[in-house]
Motif scaffolding. Structure first.
Motif, PDB file in Angstrom:
ATOM      1  N   ASP A  74       4.424  -9.212 -48.376  1.00 33.80           N
ATOM      2  CA  ASP A  74       3.598 -10.296 -47.852  1.00 33.80           C
ATOM      3  C   ASP A  74       2.988  -9.933 -46.502  1.00 33.80           C
ATOM      4  N   VAL A  75       1.756 -10.396 -46.320  1.00 39.54           N
ATOM      5  CA  VAL A  75       1.048 -10.249 -45.056  1.00 39.54           C
ATOM      6  C   VAL A  75       0.697 -11.649 -44.571  1.00 39.54           C
ATOM      7  N   ILE A  76       1.081 -11.939 -43.333  1.00 41.35           N
ATOM      8  CA  ILE A  76       0.771 -13.222 -42.714  1.00 41.35           C
ATOM      9  C   ILE A  76       0.002 -12.938 -41.427  1.00 41.35           C
ATOM     10  N   VAL A  77      -1.237 -13.415 -41.385  1.00 42.25           N
ATOM     11  CA  VAL A  77      -2.123 -13.216 -40.243  1.00 42.25           C
ATOM     12  C   VAL A  77      -1.963 -14.402 -39.305  1.00 42.25           C
ATOM     13  N   LEU A  78      -1.698 -14.127 -38.041  1.00 44.33           N
ATOM     14  CA  LEU A  78      -1.534 -15.172 -37.027  1.00 44.33           C
ATOM     15  C   LEU A  78      -2.760 -15.167 -36.124  1.00 44.33           C
ATOM     16  N   ALA A  79      -3.449 -16.298 -36.053  1.00 52.39           N
ATOM     17  CA  ALA A  79      -4.699 -16.396 -35.301  1.00 52.39           C
ATOM     18  C   ALA A  79      -4.635 -17.548 -34.315  1.00 52.39           C
ATOM     19  N   GLY A  80      -5.366 -17.394 -33.236  1.00 56.33           N
ATOM     20  CA  GLY A  80      -5.424 -18.455 -32.231  1.00 56.33           C
ATOM     21  C   GLY A  80      -5.584 -17.866 -30.852  1.00 56.33           C
ATOM     22  N   ASP A  81      -5.914 -18.709 -29.908  1.00 57.92           N
ATOM     23  CA  ASP A  81      -6.122 -18.260 -28.538  1.00 57.92           C
ATOM     24  C   ASP A  81      -4.823 -17.781 -27.898  1.00 57.92           C
TER      25      ASP A  81
ATOM     26  N   MET B 138      -9.130  -6.641 -44.427  1.00 57.86           N
ATOM     27  CA  MET B 138      -8.420  -5.407 -44.776  1.00 57.86           C
ATOM     28  C   MET B 138      -7.139  -5.677 -45.551  1.00 57.86           C
ATOM     29  N   PHE B 139      -6.642  -6.883 -45.513  1.00 55.65           N
ATOM     30  CA  PHE B 139      -5.293  -7.151 -45.970  1.00 55.65           C
ATOM     31  C   PHE B 139      -5.166  -7.622 -47.414  1.00 55.65           C
ATOM     32  N   GLY B 140      -6.237  -7.811 -48.131  1.00 58.77           N
ATOM     33  CA  GLY B 140      -6.115  -8.295 -49.506  1.00 58.77           C
ATOM     34  C   GLY B 140      -5.455  -9.666 -49.517  1.00 58.77           C
ATOM     35  N   ASP B 141      -4.479  -9.875 -50.410  1.00 63.68           N
ATOM     36  CA  ASP B 141      -3.755 -11.143 -50.444  1.00 63.68           C
ATOM     37  C   ASP B 141      -3.032 -11.334 -49.119  1.00 63.68           C
ATOM     38  N   HIS B 142      -3.252 -12.477 -48.493  1.00 62.23           N
ATOM     39  CA  HIS B 142      -2.567 -12.778 -47.235  1.00 62.23           C
ATOM     40  C   HIS B 142      -2.623 -14.275 -46.966  1.00 62.23           C
ATOM     41  N   LEU B 143      -1.798 -14.693 -46.046  1.00 60.18           N
ATOM     42  CA  LEU B 143      -1.791 -16.071 -45.577  1.00 60.18           C
ATOM     43  C   LEU B 143      -2.238 -16.053 -44.126  1.00 60.18           C
ATOM     44  N   THR B 144      -3.217 -16.867 -43.790  1.00 56.22           N
ATOM     45  CA  THR B 144      -3.641 -16.990 -42.396  1.00 56.22           C
ATOM     46  C   THR B 144      -3.024 -18.255 -41.819  1.00 56.22           C
ATOM     47  N   VAL B 145      -2.398 -18.094 -40.655  1.00 51.61           N
ATOM     48  CA  VAL B 145      -1.811 -19.219 -39.932  1.00 51.61           C
ATOM     49  C   VAL B 145      -2.560 -19.298 -38.598  1.00 51.61           C
ATOM     50  N   ARG B 146      -3.378 -20.340 -38.449  1.00 53.36           N
ATOM     51  CA  ARG B 146      -4.206 -20.493 -37.251  1.00 53.36           C
ATOM     52  C   ARG B 146      -3.626 -21.584 -36.357  1.00 53.36           C
ATOM     53  N   PHE B 147      -3.542 -21.272 -35.063  1.00 52.18           N
ATOM     54  CA  PHE B 147      -2.990 -22.189 -34.065  1.00 52.18           C
ATOM     55  C   PHE B 147      -4.106 -22.668 -33.145  1.00 52.18           C
TER      56      PHE B 147
END
Length: 160
Positions: free
Chosen positions: A27-34, A114-123
């Motif tokens: 699993d790939v989980i992308v963490l986004a936010g300031d 680049m990550f294909g299947d992934h979950l993005t978690v935005r804060f």
């Protein structure tokens, strides 16, 4: 897409724990936010629920930290300082996760394609409420779609 609101670090950790409960090898989980929005706090809560016993800190200057978590590894990356897609490729992040673990990528939204299947978690932090976090989950790909109902149910319970 699912958005929940938290009002404490403990509640953010609870969202992370709900996701750790459904995480699996590759699993790939992308963490986004300031800056300061809660990405590393989320990683700490995820790691604790995933079985990591060592401290989790931001990997900004090391790029990737590896944390043993039972039979799997938790890879915690920070791509903020990288300026090209080739630099991210050189880290072989996806290959790490596919081999024996789960990958959390801070600032990964700039290279998430680049990550294909992934979950993005935005804060996001509302300007007038510094303790509030609006956490938005977006699933990309079949592997996350298969777990979406459980994710929605479990994460929604963590909302404040």
């Amino acid at each position: 897409m699912l958005t929940v609101r938290t009002t404490s670090v403990a509640a953010t950790h609870a969202v992370a724990a709900a996701l750790a409960a459904v995480a699996r090898r590759g699993d790939v989980i992308v963490l986004a936010g300031d800056m300061g929005a809660g990405k590393t706090a989320f990683a700490q809560g995820f790691g604790a629920a995933f079985g990591v016993t060592d401290p989790i800190t931001s990997p900004t200057f090391n790029l990737v930290h590896s944390h043993p978590a039972g039979k799997l590894m938790l890879y915690h990356a920070d791509v903020y300082r990288l300026s090209t897609r080739h630099e991210v490729d050189d880290l072989a992040l996806v290959e790490l996760a596919e081999t024996d673990g789960v990958l959390l990528v801070e600032w990964g939204d700039v290279v998430q394609s680049m990550f294909g299947d992934h979950l993005t978690v935005r804060f996001d932090t509302p300007d007038d409420q510094p303790d509030v976090r609006e956490i938005t989950l977006t699933a990309q790909g079949r592997t996350w779609a298969q777990r979406w109902e459980r994710i929605s149910t479990d994460v929604s319970r963590c909302a404040c």
